[in-house]
Design a protein around this motif. Sequence first.
Motif, PDB file in Angstrom:
ATOM      1  N   VAL A 121       0.904  -1.298   0.011  1.00  0.00           N
ATOM      2  CA  VAL A 121      -0.065  -0.025  -0.065  1.00  0.00           C
ATOM      3  C   VAL A 121       1.044   1.343  -0.119  1.00  0.00           C
ATOM      4  O   VAL A 121       1.716   1.281   0.821  1.00  0.00           O
ATOM      5  N   SER A 149       0.678   5.479  -0.654  1.00  0.00           N
ATOM      6  CA  SER A 149      -0.253   6.692  -0.652  1.00  0.00           C
ATOM      7  C   SER A 149       0.769   7.898  -0.807  1.00  0.00           C
ATOM      8  O   SER A 149       1.760   8.000  -0.401  1.00  0.00           O
ATOM      9  N   ARG A 150      -0.019   8.869  -1.541  1.00  0.00           N
ATOM     10  CA  ARG A 150       0.616  10.265  -1.277  1.00  0.00           C
ATOM     11  C   ARG A 150      -0.453  11.410  -1.664  1.00  0.00           C
ATOM     12  O   ARG A 150      -1.419  11.148  -2.380  1.00  0.00           O
ATOM     13  N   ARG A 168     -12.113   6.068  -8.242  1.00  0.00           N
ATOM     14  CA  ARG A 168     -11.322   4.792  -7.943  1.00  0.00           C
ATOM     15  C   ARG A 168     -11.267   4.129  -9.474  1.00  0.00           C
ATOM     16  O   ARG A 168     -11.985   4.035 -10.331  1.00  0.00           O
ATOM     17  N   LEU A 211      -6.615   1.692  -6.988  1.00  0.00           N
ATOM     18  CA  LEU A 211      -6.423   3.479  -6.829  1.00  0.00           C
ATOM     19  C   LEU A 211      -7.589   3.965  -6.335  1.00  0.00           C
ATOM     20  O   LEU A 211      -8.520   3.979  -7.198  1.00  0.00           O
ATOM     21  N   THR A 212      -7.440   4.655  -5.196  1.00  0.00           N
ATOM     22  CA  THR A 212      -8.580   5.497  -4.590  1.00  0.00           C
ATOM     23  C   THR A 212      -7.965   7.102  -4.921  1.00  0.00           C
ATOM     24  O   THR A 212      -6.795   7.177  -4.517  1.00  0.00           O
ATOM     25  N   GLU A 252      -9.002  10.452  -3.291  1.00  0.00           N
ATOM     26  CA  GLU A 252      -9.685  11.376  -2.352  1.00  0.00           C
ATOM     27  C   GLU A 252      -9.334  12.638  -2.105  1.00  0.00           C
ATOM     28  O   GLU A 252      -8.304  12.969  -2.157  1.00  0.00           O
ATOM     29  N   ARG A 311      -5.524  12.834  -2.144  1.00  0.00           N
ATOM     30  CA  ARG A 311      -4.850  11.874  -1.704  1.00  0.00           C
ATOM     31  C   ARG A 311      -5.123  10.725  -2.543  1.00  0.00           C
ATOM     32  O   ARG A 311      -6.352  10.322  -2.834  1.00  0.00           O
ATOM     33  N   GLU A 339      -4.300   6.615  -3.014  1.00  0.00           N
ATOM     34  CA  GLU A 339      -3.589   5.376  -2.346  1.00  0.00           C
ATOM     35  C   GLU A 339      -3.600   4.465  -3.502  1.00  0.00           C
ATOM     36  O   GLU A 339      -4.794   4.394  -4.425  1.00  0.00           O
ATOM     37  N   ARG A 369      -3.486   0.350  -3.447  1.00  0.00           N
ATOM     38  CA  ARG A 369      -3.226  -0.834  -2.964  1.00  0.00           C
ATOM     39  C   ARG A 369      -3.295  -2.166  -3.804  1.00  0.00           C
ATOM     40  O   ARG A 369      -4.026  -2.255  -4.666  1.00  0.00           O
ATOM     41  N   LYS A 382       6.620   4.439  -5.045  1.00  0.00           N
ATOM     42  CA  LYS A 382       6.811   5.802  -4.426  1.00  0.00           C
ATOM     43  C   LYS A 382       7.148   6.775  -5.444  1.00  0.00           C
ATOM     44  O   LYS A 382       6.823   7.953  -5.523  1.00  0.00           O
TER      45      LYS A 382
END
Length: 168
Positions: A20, A22-23, A92, A111-112, A114, A121, A123, A125, A148
């Motif tokens: 997982v 995120s950024r 998503r 990929l989400t 938000e 943001r 994420e 997963r 990353k």
Amino acid sequence: MAATGRDTSARSATADREIVISRVVHAPRELVFEAFTEVRHLSRWWGPEGFTTTTRAFEFRVGGAWDFVMHGPDGTDYQEWITWTELTPPERIAMLHGEARDDPNAFESVLTFEPDGTATRIEMRTVFPTKELRDEAVEKYQAIEGGKQTLGNLATYVAEIVRKGAKG
């Protein structure tokens, strides 16, 4: 509440097979999502630092595929295949990612996107078929660092679009 419990159980059941990352990307969610959905964008930022991407075919729809080659900085070519399994703009994207169609070692990524104030943001997963495949991706291919860097390239790319848009 039951759905949350199932989600938690599903996640813990896959914890040894997942990565997982995120950024926060300083751009509106719609733009960040678009950067994932149009090949003209993807080819500008996809992959870890020093990699380039050549697209052979691209059809962004559920059941469609992205057939491409990632070119490593050392000259190694990596055959890649993504098929989209779920698209919910601009929230998503779910996909199956392997070396080719029907790759038995393909992994699933969700990929989400938000909203985070004026930023987004994201994420990513990723769940691998086995713990061994996940470990190989981490150890042999530096999947965590590569992920990353890929999201860092995305952040840099969309920030440039936002900056140019503010000037124009």
